[in-house]
Scaffold this motif. Structure first.
Motif, PDB file in Angstrom:
ATOM      1  N   GLY A   1       0.839  -1.178   0.000  1.00  0.00           N
ATOM      2  CA  GLY A   1       0.000   0.000   0.000  1.00  0.00           C
ATOM      3  C   GLY A   1       0.879   1.234   0.000  1.00  0.00           C
ATOM      4  N   VAL A   2       0.394   2.326  -0.566  1.00  0.00           N
ATOM      5  CA  VAL A   2       1.176   3.563  -0.681  1.00  0.00           C
ATOM      6  C   VAL A   2       0.462   4.682   0.058  1.00  0.00           C
ATOM      7  CG1 VAL A   2       2.115   5.276  -2.281  1.00  0.00           C
ATOM      8  CG2 VAL A   2       2.141   2.849  -2.904  1.00  0.00           C
ATOM      9  N   GLU A   3       1.236   5.468   0.810  1.00  0.00           N
ATOM     10  CA  GLU A   3       0.656   6.573   1.567  1.00  0.00           C
ATOM     11  C   GLU A   3       1.509   7.828   1.413  1.00  0.00           C
ATOM     12  OE1 GLU A   3      -0.592   7.811   6.160  1.00  0.00           O
ATOM     13  OE2 GLU A   3       0.271   5.834   5.737  1.00  0.00           O
ATOM     14  N   PHE A   4       0.879   8.917   0.971  1.00  0.00           N
ATOM     15  CA  PHE A   4       1.494  10.249   0.922  1.00  0.00           C
ATOM     16  C   PHE A   4       0.952  11.036   2.105  1.00  0.00           C
ATOM     17  CE2 PHE A   4       2.759   8.912  -3.116  1.00  0.00           C
ATOM     18  CZ  PHE A   4       3.512   9.860  -3.787  1.00  0.00           C
ATOM     19  N   SER A   5       1.834  11.540   2.964  1.00  0.00           N
ATOM     20  CA  SER A   5       1.403  12.279   4.160  1.00  0.00           C
ATOM     21  C   SER A   5       2.073  13.650   4.200  1.00  0.00           C
ATOM     22  CB  SER A   5       1.754  11.498   5.425  1.00  0.00           C
ATOM     23  OG  SER A   5       1.119  10.239   5.438  1.00  0.00           O
TER      24      SER A   5
ATOM     25  N   LYS B   1      -4.101   7.814   0.515  1.00  0.00           N
ATOM     26  CA  LYS B   1      -3.702   6.434   0.791  1.00  0.00           C
ATOM     27  C   LYS B   1      -4.210   5.538  -0.324  1.00  0.00           C
ATOM     28  CE  LYS B   1      -3.589   6.551   5.881  1.00  0.00           C
ATOM     29  NZ  LYS B   1      -4.149   5.934   7.123  1.00  0.00           N
ATOM     30  N   VAL B   2      -3.373   4.597  -0.700  1.00  0.00           N
ATOM     31  CA  VAL B   2      -3.732   3.614  -1.715  1.00  0.00           C
ATOM     32  C   VAL B   2      -3.546   2.233  -1.105  1.00  0.00           C
ATOM     33  CG1 VAL B   2      -3.209   2.644  -3.973  1.00  0.00           C
ATOM     34  CG2 VAL B   2      -3.035   5.123  -3.604  1.00  0.00           C
ATOM     35  N   LYS B   3      -4.611   1.424  -1.126  1.00  0.00           N
ATOM     36  CA  LYS B   3      -4.500   0.088  -0.575  1.00  0.00           C
ATOM     37  C   LYS B   3      -3.737  -0.833  -1.516  1.00  0.00           C
ATOM     38  CE  LYS B   3      -8.897   0.440   1.947  1.00  0.00           C
ATOM     39  NZ  LYS B   3     -10.266  -0.128   2.091  1.00  0.00           N
ATOM     40  N   GLU B   4      -3.141  -1.857  -0.930  1.00  0.00           N
ATOM     41  CA  GLU B   4      -2.404  -2.829  -1.732  1.00  0.00           C
ATOM     42  C   GLU B   4      -3.343  -3.486  -2.743  1.00  0.00           C
ATOM     43  OE1 GLU B   4       0.409  -6.814  -1.194  1.00  0.00           O
ATOM     44  OE2 GLU B   4      -0.559  -5.890   0.540  1.00  0.00           O
ATOM     45  N   GLY B   5      -2.867  -3.578  -3.988  1.00  0.00           N
ATOM     46  CA  GLY B   5      -3.631  -4.232  -5.041  1.00  0.00           C
ATOM     47  C   GLY B   5      -4.623  -3.337  -5.740  1.00  0.00           C
ATOM     48  N   GLN B   6      -4.760  -2.103  -5.297  1.00  0.00           N
ATOM     49  CA  GLN B   6      -5.708  -1.203  -5.948  1.00  0.00           C
ATOM     50  C   GLN B   6      -5.139  -0.639  -7.252  1.00  0.00           C
ATOM     51  OE1 GLN B   6      -6.852   1.808  -2.980  1.00  0.00           O
ATOM     52  NE2 GLN B   6      -8.923   0.915  -2.982  1.00  0.00           N
ATOM     53  N   LYS B   7      -6.059  -0.389  -8.171  1.00  0.00           N
ATOM     54  CA  LYS B   7      -5.702   0.321  -9.405  1.00  0.00           C
ATOM     55  C   LYS B   7      -6.103   1.773  -9.221  1.00  0.00           C
ATOM     56  CE  LYS B   7      -6.801   0.683 -14.323  1.00  0.00           C
ATOM     57  NZ  LYS B   7      -7.578   0.113 -15.459  1.00  0.00           N
TER      58      LYS B   7
ATOM     59  N   ARG C   1      -1.659  -6.296  -7.764  1.00  0.00           N
ATOM     60  CA  ARG C   1      -0.552  -5.331  -7.773  1.00  0.00           C
ATOM     61  C   ARG C   1      -1.112  -3.934  -7.518  1.00  0.00           C
ATOM     62  NH1 ARG C   1       1.043  -9.143 -11.413  1.00  0.00           N
ATOM     63  NH2 ARG C   1       3.207  -9.843 -11.266  1.00  0.00           N
ATOM     64  N   THR C   2      -0.339  -3.132  -6.818  1.00  0.00           N
ATOM     65  CA  THR C   2      -0.719  -1.728  -6.644  1.00  0.00           C
ATOM     66  C   THR C   2      -0.329  -0.996  -7.917  1.00  0.00           C
ATOM     67  OG1 THR C   2      -0.217  -1.945  -4.285  1.00  0.00           O
ATOM     68  CG2 THR C   2      -0.477   0.289  -5.165  1.00  0.00           C
ATOM     69  N   SER C   3      -1.292  -0.363  -8.570  1.00  0.00           N
ATOM     70  CA  SER C   3      -1.030   0.231  -9.890  1.00  0.00           C
ATOM     71  C   SER C   3      -1.447   1.698  -9.923  1.00  0.00           C
ATOM     72  CB  SER C   3      -1.788  -0.545 -10.976  1.00  0.00           C
ATOM     73  OG  SER C   3      -1.467  -1.918 -10.932  1.00  0.00           O
ATOM     74  N   PHE C   4      -0.582   2.512 -10.524  1.00  0.00           N
ATOM     75  CA  PHE C   4      -0.877   3.924 -10.740  1.00  0.00           C
ATOM     76  C   PHE C   4      -0.945   4.151 -12.246  1.00  0.00           C
ATOM     77  CE2 PHE C   4       0.964   3.756  -6.580  1.00  0.00           C
ATOM     78  CZ  PHE C   4       0.324   4.754  -5.847  1.00  0.00           C
ATOM     79  N   VAL C   5      -2.059   4.722 -12.699  1.00  0.00           N
ATOM     80  CA  VAL C   5      -2.241   4.961 -14.129  1.00  0.00           C
ATOM     81  C   VAL C   5      -2.496   6.446 -14.348  1.00  0.00           C
ATOM     82  CG1 VAL C   5      -3.572   4.386 -16.190  1.00  0.00           C
ATOM     83  CG2 VAL C   5      -3.219   2.654 -14.411  1.00  0.00           C
TER      84      VAL C   5
END
Length: 590
Positions: free
Chosen positions: A349-353, A372-378, A536-540
């Protein structure tokens, strides 16, 4: 406001160049000793010629028979001295050239290449490619000249000057005094003119870098320049830079080339005085004719070292100008390489604070970014051009350092990891594709070290490029040329996507990954991308919102801040910025 950086003096720059020669110090020492031996031997030639002249003059003027044994010995000795001096000079030049090309110049270029890998992405953003190439090639080549100049200026020049002065002093102190008076004048003139040329050489090297950068731009943008009819404008710009470079270099060379005639003039004064005084002493029986010939020959030899000193001083100014540009790269602030190499992340998971960031000091782009982005989210990131979409993923990749706040993956602050450790978990496909000159197999294989052929072919199948590759005469062994003009833009994009498939990392970043692909291919890629992004955690990042309607979370970015977030349907229902962007795209189509 940042203070202007003060450039080091020419003396300090040359000391640094000399320190950089430590890897070849033993070769330089050997060259120096050989050169000293050659100079010492060559200084014996006027004396031997004087003895032969005395013997011939005694036979002609006084009828004294020549001592054949003594005469032959001196003649053979003279020939041997000339031959040995020539051999030693050749050996020293070969050793010197070998040391310069194989070690010094080579070493500098390797160091620059290694240094650039340690510089932040900001360096590449602010420095044209042609400018970097100009420094790595042209300026490094110029830096090799002080090796020759130091050896031949200090040894061939100074040793000869000192040697000739001492010999003439023992022959006649009066003639030695003439030399002592002339030499300081010559050296002072050379130093003055050389210092004047340094600033001009500095400017000419800067212009040369601009010229190199423009040449690189004209070549890489060849099609665009022709498409917009900009050939005349670019040629005029190139001609303008060429004229400026020629003018600046000509002014620098004018000062530099003026040194030799002035040195020759001052040397001629010494030569004339030695001949006149020596002739007077010969007539009055103070010196023999052979001794006068010896003095005249030494006076002739005197021009050589003075010329080499003046030439060396002039060339060193050009070297200093190039060295400054090279050392600007070496002195560039490097990225922070602190952190752990062995980081075993358990979740992704990814978190910007509270993230703060600016490309330019005092001009903040991101002031307080939180999500916040949960693990596996697109996760899709959308927004207008310049809103900060690509900046977000650049910060996640640590291409740039944040000014405040934190970015975490699986609860671990990315600043606690080294960049290689962080990037071993991320795979990225950029809008601007990058392929190198090599086979298709090698280009795709870049995604994973020691990948098997089966793995590479499977990655290409998932990216829907395998059939195209097999249709080529050489298949996977097809060589992509240096300019990548033998494949289309869409095919290049597919190959870079295949590379991402092969990397098979836990976090996937797609920055306009389908922007250069036709609609049919885009649909095929979209399906396989969905398979790839499973678990997979994905950023598009995409301008075409139709490609991200099925994203788990859509982040709407405006001026570096997230102003909206939610699913496609949720954001449409809000009627906010996302809705406006989405509807505007379809309005344009209508």
């Amino acid at each position: 406001m940042s203070k202007k950086k003060i450039q080091p003096s020419a003396f300090k720059v040359m000391l640094r160049v000399i320190r950089d020669m430590k890897q070849i110090r033993f070769i330089i020492l050997a060259v120096a000793l050989i050169s000293i031996a050659g100079v010492a031997i060559s200084l014996a030639t006027p004396t031997l010629l004087g003895k032969l002249t005395d013997a011939l003059y005694a036979l002609w003027a006084e009828g004294v028979p020549i001592n054949n044994q003594e005469f032959s010995k001196n003649a053979w000795l003279l020939g041997g001295v000339y031959l040995l001096a020539a051999v030693l000079s050749i050996i020293s030049m070969i050793l010197n050239s070998n040391a310069v090309s194989r070690y010094f110049t080579y070493g500098l270029r390797v160091r620059i290449s290694a240094k650039i890998t340690r510089l932040p992405v900001r360096f590449a953003d602010n420095t044209p490619t042609g400018e970097i190439l100009s420094r790595m090639i042209g300026d490094v080549s110029n830096m090799s000249t002080p090796i020759y100049d130091i050896v031949y200026t200090l040894i061939d020049g100074l040793v000869k000057l000192v040697g000739i002065s001492i010999i003439i002093f023992f022959i006649n102190p009066v003639l030695a005094a003439v030399i002592i008076c002339v030499v300081p004048l010559s050296v002072a003139l050379a130093s003055f003119l050389s210092s004047r040329s340094e600033k001009l050489y500095n400017q000419s090297r800067k212009t040369y870098g601009e010229l190199y950068a423009l040449s690189e731009e004209n070549f890489t943008g060849f099609d665009t320049i022709k498409a917009f009819g900009l050939e005349k404008e670019r040629n005029l710009r190139y001609e303008e830079l060429c004229k400026r470079y020629a003018k600046e270099l000509n002014r620098a060379e004018s000062y530099s080339k003026t040194v030799n005639p002035l040195i020759a003039f001052t040397n001629a004064i010494a030569y004339v005085l030695i001949c006149v005084i020596g002739g007077y002493m010969s007539i009055n029986g103070i010196l023999s004719v052979g001794m006068v010939v010896t003095l005249v020959l030494y006076a002739q030899m005197f021009a050589g070292p003075l010329g080499s000193i003046s030439m060396g001083l002039s060339q060193i100014q050009n070297t200093v100008a190039s060295a400054r540009r090279v050392y600007e790269i070496f002195d560039g602030e490097e990225m922070d390489f602190s952190g752990k190499d062995n980081v075993n992340l358990q979740s992704f998971g990814v978190e910007f604070s509270g993230v703060k960031f600016s490309y330019v000091e005092d001009k903040p782009l991101i002031t307080n970014l939180n999500f916040k982005v949960k693990e596996g989210q697109k996760v899709a990131i959308v927004g207008a051009t310049g809103a900060g979409k690509t900046t977000i993923v650049n910060l996640l990749m640590r291409f740039y350092e944040i000014n405040g706040g934190s970015i975490k993956i699986g609860g671990v602050d990315i600043s606690s990891m080294t960049r290689p450790a962080l990037r071993s978990y991320l795979s990225m496909v950029l809008q601007d594709t990058w392929l190198f000159s090599g086979t298709i197999y090698e280009n795709v294989g870049l995604g994973k070290q020691n990948a098997t052929r089966e793995e590479i072919e499977n990655a290409c199948k998932k990216a829907h490029i395998d059939d195209y590759i097999r249709s080529l005469p050489l298949g996977y062994e097809t060589v992509i040329n240096e300019e990548t003009t033998n494949i289309s833009g869409g095919q290049k994009q597919l190959l870079t996507i295949a590379r991402a498939y092969l990397a098979d990392r836990k976090i996937l970043i797609l920055d306009e990954a389908t922007s250069n692909v036709d609609t049919r291919t885009e649909l095929l890629i979209q399906k396989t991308m969905d398979d790839l992004m499973q678990d997979r955690t994905s950023f598009v990042i995409a301008h075409r919102l139709s490609t991200i309607v099925n994203a788990d979370v859509i982040l709407v970015v405006d001026n570096g801040d997230i102003v909206e977030q939610g699913t496609h349907l949720e954001l449409l229902a809000k009627g906010g910025l996302y809705s406006k962007i989405y509807n505007s795209q379809y309005d344009v189509i209508k």
